[in-house]
Each structure stands twice: as C-alpha cells, then as structure tokens.
Design a protein around this motif. Structure first.
Motif, mmCIF file in Angstrom:
data_model
loop_
_atom_site.group_PDB
_atom_site.id
_atom_site.type_symbol
_atom_site.label_atom_id
_atom_site.label_comp_id
_atom_site.label_asym_id
_atom_site.label_seq_id
_atom_site.Cartn_x
_atom_site.Cartn_y
_atom_site.Cartn_z
ATOM 1 N N GLY A 79 -9.664 -7.084 5.992
ATOM 2 C CA GLY A 79 -10.038 -5.979 5.127
ATOM 3 C C GLY A 79 -11.393 -6.212 4.480
ATOM 4 N N SER A 80 -11.808 -5.248 3.643
ATOM 5 C CA SER A 80 -13.075 -5.342 2.926
ATOM 6 C C SER A 80 -12.768 -5.501 1.435
ATOM 7 N N SER A 96 -4.202 -3.476 1.490
ATOM 8 C CA SER A 96 -3.004 -4.319 1.416
ATOM 9 C C SER A 96 -1.945 -3.756 2.354
ATOM 10 N N ILE A 97 -1.273 -4.657 3.073
ATOM 11 C CA ILE A 97 -0.213 -4.284 4.009
ATOM 12 C C ILE A 97 1.144 -4.594 3.374
ATOM 13 N N PHE A 98 2.104 -3.650 3.514
ATOM 14 C CA PHE A 98 3.417 -3.788 2.898
ATOM 15 C C PHE A 98 4.516 -3.631 3.954
ATOM 16 N N ARG A 99 5.457 -4.559 3.931
ATOM 17 C CA ARG A 99 6.695 -4.444 4.710
ATOM 18 C C ARG A 99 7.828 -4.908 3.801
ATOM 19 N N GLY A 100 8.524 -3.960 3.187
ATOM 20 C CA GLY A 100 9.573 -4.323 2.241
ATOM 21 C C GLY A 100 8.994 -5.139 1.103
ATOM 22 N N PRO A 101 9.514 -6.329 0.820
ATOM 23 C CA PRO A 101 9.001 -7.155 -0.276
ATOM 24 C C PRO A 101 7.762 -7.961 0.106
ATOM 25 N N TYR A 102 7.346 -7.878 1.371
ATOM 26 C CA TYR A 102 6.240 -8.708 1.858
ATOM 27 C C TYR A 102 4.920 -7.951 1.744
ATOM 28 N N LEU A 129 6.211 -1.777 -5.473
ATOM 29 C CA LEU A 129 5.028 -2.551 -5.087
ATOM 30 C C LEU A 129 3.824 -1.661 -4.781
ATOM 31 N N MET A 130 4.104 -0.450 -4.288
ATOM 32 C CA MET A 130 3.011 0.442 -3.891
ATOM 33 C C MET A 130 2.799 1.533 -4.928
ATOM 34 N N HIS A 131 1.536 1.911 -5.119
ATOM 35 C CA HIS A 131 1.212 2.925 -6.117
ATOM 36 C C HIS A 131 0.309 4.032 -5.563
ATOM 37 N N GLN A 189 3.203 -0.232 5.864
ATOM 38 C CA GLN A 189 2.489 0.708 5.022
ATOM 39 C C GLN A 189 1.201 0.028 4.579
ATOM 40 N N ILE A 190 0.135 0.804 4.418
ATOM 41 C CA ILE A 190 -1.140 0.236 3.989
ATOM 42 C C ILE A 190 -1.692 1.046 2.822
#
Length: 622
Positions: free
Chosen positions: A176-177, A159-165, A266-268, A340-341
């Motif tokens: 991705g797989s 999963s790709i993260f940019r702020g709330p997206y 959102l990220m863990h 971030q991934i």
C-alpha cells in the motif's frame, strides 16, 4: 531531481489513461507507480464493461484511450448485455485474462511517445503556496511537475480485513501507500474513508460444474474498440457458470454475522451500495434465501475461478464453511480468500468539471481516489484528467463533456456536483439521455474531439470518417429508394405479418416497421455500401427511433442554453436574496462554473435558479 510537464501518481487504470492522454498531447509525462510490473492489474473481477460501463469503454476508445484496444486482444468471453431491451441500455461485457490484460495494456502504453516510468512511492506533495509543483519520494528524491495527477486507487493508507485479522497492505496483496495521505491532510484537502471488497478465488478442478447453470458468451462482431478487426468466435470463448445461495448459506451468514469485519467494529469506511457483500445482501433482503453467484474464470490457462457476488469480511475458516454450502462447491478448494479493504480518498466536491482541485493550481485527481469504483470509471476519469492537465499547460480552455454528449460527462457532472457519499458506480439510470448515449454511436459523438485533441490516432480517425460515409450514404439511399412490389417483397412482408405488398414502399418506411429489420431491406437497395454489424445497429437505431431522438435533442438544446451562462468565481451566494439557505450553502461550497451545473446540485431547485439568473442579469453578467 527529475522534471516533467505532467506527473501521474499511480499505475492503475486511471493512471495509465491519464499518462497516455497527456503524453499523446505532446507533454513530457512521468508515470510514477509502486510496481511497474503491476500496471493495469485487476485486483477484483478481471472483466471489462457491463451495464453503462461498456459504453464508457467505447467512449474512451472513440477519444483515443487504450482500455478498449487492450480488452479486445485476448478476452476469455464477450457478450452484449440487455439485447432484449432498447438500444439505449445495450452494452458489452468481456471476461479478461488477469495476466494477459495487464501485459497487453503495458505493451500499448510503453509505445507512447513522451512518456517515461518511475518505480517509487510518493510520500508528500510539494507546493509553492496554492500551487502543487510535484512530489517527494520515499527515497528522498523529488519529481517536479507543472501539473500533478493523483490516481492512487485504493492504495492510500490501505488496510485488508478478514474477520478479526487486519493487515497493512494494498489490494491483491500488493504494497500500500503510507504517508501521502498525511500530506493531503496537511494541505487541507478533504479526505474520507471508503471501503470495498472482493470475493474468494476457487480451484477450478475442485468444482462440480454439473450442479451449476452454464453461461456462454456470444457470437458476432463484438469488440470495444472501433479499430478491432478480428473477433473471438464463440467456440473459443470460456463459459461462466451460475449457482445460488440456499437456506443453509443464509443461516450460517446470520450465525457468524458479528464475526465479520463489517460488523465487529474494526472497519469504519463507507462501502458501495451497488456491489454489496453477502452480509449486506442477507441483511437488506431478510426474506430472500436465493442470491445469484457467478463462477467466472480469471485465466485461459489456469485454475482460478472468481466467485462473483460472494464478497465478504469473514475469517478464512468461516468462508470455507459458507462456500461449501453452495451447489457445486461442496468440495471447493480455496486459492485466495475474500477480503474487505479500507482506503483514503478525496471528496470530489473539491474538484471542478475539469477534475482540477479548487484549492490548488496544478493538482488533478481521477479514479477511486476521487470516490469512484470500477476499472472503467477510473480509466475514463484518468483520460479526462490527463487531457485537461495538458490543455491547462497550453493555456487552453478545459475539455468538459456535457451530460448529453457522453456517459463520461454524466459521471463527472455527478461527482463534482453531487459528490460521492459512497464509492460511485456509473449506471444507465443515472443518464437522462440514454437513447443519445448508445454503445453503437460513441464514435459519432466523440471521435472528432479525440482528433482535435491529438489523442486519437489518425488511422482510427480515418476509419471513423469512412464509417460515417458508409452510414450516411446508406441512409440517403433508404430515403430515396422505393422498393417495388414483386414476389420477393410480397413474401417478405407477409412473413413479417404485413399484407400491403401489392404496392411499392419507400425503404426507410419499411425499416420503421416493427419486426422488419435493416437486414431484411438491404438486399433490395442497389449500390449499397458494405456495412458491418455495428454500422447496421447505428443506422437502424437512427431510423427506428428518429422521433424519440429528435425529442431528446430538443430537450438537450434547452439545457445547453443554461450551460452557456457562466457564473463569476467571486459571486457572493450567501448574500443573494430569493435563494433558499440550503441552496446558498451548497452553491457557495461547490462554486459551479455555469448555471446549468448549478441547476444539477442537490438542494438547488428551479426557484433558486430563477433567482440566480435574476442576480446575474442585475450584475450584467448576462
């Protein structure tokens, strides 16, 4: 249904080297990848090498791997790092062309005999009891294999993260797989969630480089591969540039901190400590406003500039606000925003020193899916997994490098004994025997292994033998030749601050002196072989550091005795007296192969090892 000896899942740096190694050893090998055209892609910074990592690439080359050869074909810039320090920490770093490097390594890979390629997505492992026998593809087709190597990088459930997206995609906008991770969990393979990030790419023509500090490359015979004969001259190298954060940058990071995907809940996943985001730098060093940022080209012909050191999880609008506070980047235009991934990976503690699963026969893993970070770590792990899969199919003992033989050995030993609580990055500080594991002597340490395994081409091995002969002959001459007193030698010594030139000196004794180099002495040695720069570095280090090297080797010999003491696989650690409960639990979990390996496990102290040795003697194992 397709069949093969070795199946490699993933076409990144680990998968490429795994497939190449197994195929070179005569195994019918299939490389399965999501995107054939993206094999060898560099989704983060397109550079090879760096601290400790550059030595990994040299070791891989000495064993017969491809990364060093590909990196030498069309670099943008190359330099030797840490030249002001001792030889144990000097290493190469090259900025690569993001288009050319994958093209180069794909061309090399496609020349490999016994190797074929399949484009597709693996969604589940196939097993027969406790043996993995292949994979099922999303298309419904099966690939059956005697050995399967998982090298899926950061693609598993990515999963790709940019702020709330948030978006479901792999690195660099690739697919991705999704599915294989569930299969791994069903097989009770321990899964964890890691994360990493990459900074923005900026348009070169929109940057005012006059406000930055230039960082040029370096002249010299600089190459990762021992087979490279042409070197990139300094005038053809592209410069990098240095800029810094300032008070306004830091103020804005603090102001927007809770909007970052790293802080908005959102990220863990667990991120890398040694490659921090700008948010992590600001939090970790609250009194520091000046953080280094490097502007590095991604292509020889192109506009993309990589802003190293500015990884972040902010939304695009905030990224622009932050970047425009930086000197020289006030009007910078974005070609790609930072992200971030998050991805799934395996616990390396569930794998052995041969990178084979402890739970299933026929299953190997390498690269970021095994908890590492970095192209170089991935490539070398992939090579070792490919070699050991091939050896297992021939019923031969595994190939395990020790900590005093290679940085590869240090890395694997760390992973399978200590695990990875965050993405593992190799550093020179992790190696106890850095003086033995140098940039210049990787071939002396490992080329004969590559030759015996069949992974190193015969031509490369003959070049190593010729190099060894040159150095051995010159070393013999240095110990035998006495340089007489004459005006030239007296002048040389006086220039170097020595005033005992009135008598003759053994050549090797002069090389031992500070401020006198091998280059100073070679003109006085008759019939001396023609040495290249790498030859000279190897020989000079061997002479100047002879005493230190001898002490290191003596310590290594003591450790090797423990490495030779094997531990039965059924040893009941939990019931052995004299060993602390923490040590028993860790030994039972990791199941070390030797006493040497057991001695390096966290929580196992010398008293525990003594008790373990006593138990092995009682059982007449030793």
């Amino acid at each position: 249904m397709m069949e093969c000896d070795v199946l490699v899942i993933g076409g990144g740096h680990a998968g490429i080297e795994a497939a190449h190694a197994a195929a070179m050893m005569g195994k019918k090998t299939i490389l399965l990848t999501l995107h054939l055209s993206m094999m060898g892609n560099m989704p983060c910074n397109p550079h090879i090498g760096g601290s400790a990592k550059g030595i990994l690439v040299r070791e891989l080359d000495a064993l017969g791997g491809l990364m060093g050869i590909a990196a030498d074909i069309s670099p943008l810039q190359i330099k030797m790092l840490n030249t002001g320090k001792g030889p144990g920490v000097q290493c190469l770093r090259a900025q690569e062309d993001k288009t050319e490097y994958p093209r180069n390594i794909q061309l090399l890979l496609k020349k490999t005999p016994n190797l074929s390629f399949v484009e597709g997505e693996a969604i589940s492992l196939l097993n027969e009891g406790k043996t993995i026998v292949g994979v099922r593809l999303k298309s419904g087709e099966d690939i059956c294999a005697k050995a399967t190597i998982l090298t899926s990088g950061t693609y598993l459930e990515a999963s790709i993260f940019r702020g709330p997206y948030v978006s479901k995609e792999g690195p660099d906008g690739e697919k991705g797989s999704y599915g294989l991770s569930s299969s791994l969990k069903e097989l009770s393979l321990p899964i964890r969630r890691f994360k990493t990030g990459t900074p923005p790419r900026l348009k070169k023509s929109s940057i005012d480089f006059s406000k930055t500090d230039i960082q040029p490359g370096m002249e010299g015979e600089l190459a990762f591969s021992y087979t490279t004969k042409t070197f990139l001259p300094l005038e053809k190298q592209l410069p990098c540039f240095l800029t810094y954060t300032n008070e306004e940058t830091i103020r804005l990071v603090h102001f927007h901190l809770k909007e970052s995907s790293l802080h908005n809940g959102l990220m863990h996943g667990i991120g890398p400590r040694y490659c921090p985001s700008i948010e992590a730098k600001v939090e970790r060093f609250p009194d520091k406003i000046r953080h280094q940022l490097f502007l590095e080209p991604e292509f020889r012909e192109g506009e993309s500039i990589y802003l190293q050191g500015f990884s972040n999880g902010f939304a695009p609008s905030i990224q622009e606000e932050l970047v425009h506070t930086l000197p020289g980047l006030e009007k910078a235009e974005f070609l790609k925003y930072a992200y971030q991934i998050e991805y799934d990976c395996l616990d390396p503690l569930s794998f052995g020193p041969d990178l084979k699963s402890k739970l299933y026969e026929g299953l190997y893993a390498a690269g970021q899916v095994l908890g590492t970070s970095g192209y170089e770590e991935a490539a070398t792990l992939g090579f070792m997994a490919g070699v050991n899969a091939a050896l297992a199919l021939d019923n031969k003992p595994p190939f395990v490098l020790q900590r005093d033989e290679a940085y590869i050995g240090v890395m694997i030993d760390d992973l399978v004994n200590k695990g990875a609580e965050e993405p593992y990055r190799l550093m020179s500080s992790r190696a106890e025997h850095r003086l033995l594991l140098r940039h210049d002597n990787a071939d002396f340490r490992l080329a004969f292994y590559g030759h015996d395994l069949g992974t190193l081409h015969e031509e490369a091995y003959q070049e190593y033998l010729a190099r060894k002969e040159r150095i051995d002959k010159t070393e013999h001459l240095l110990h035998e030749v006495t340089i007489p007193s004459n005006p030239l030698t007296i002048s040389l010594l006086e220039k170097k601050g020595y005033f005992d030139g009135e008598k003759g000196h053994r050549a090797c004794e002069l090389v031992l002196r500070p401020r006198i180099s091998l280059n100073d002495i070679l003109p006085f040695i008759p019939s001396c072989p023609l040495l290249n720069e790498n030859d000279k570095m190897t020989l000079e280090t061997k002479i100047k550091y002879a005493g230190y090297i001898a002490r290191e080797e003596a310590e290594c010999e003591r450790q090797r005795k423990l490495e030779k003491v094997s531990i039965p696989r059924d040893l009941p650690y939990l019931s052995i007296g004299g060993i602390s409960m923490e040590a028993r639990e860790r030994l039972a979990k990791i199941q070390p192969f030797t006493v040497g390996q057991a001695s390096r496990i966290y929580g196992v102290n010398p008293a525990d090892i003594t008790a373990l040795l006593l138990e092995l003697k009682r059982r007449k194992v030793i």
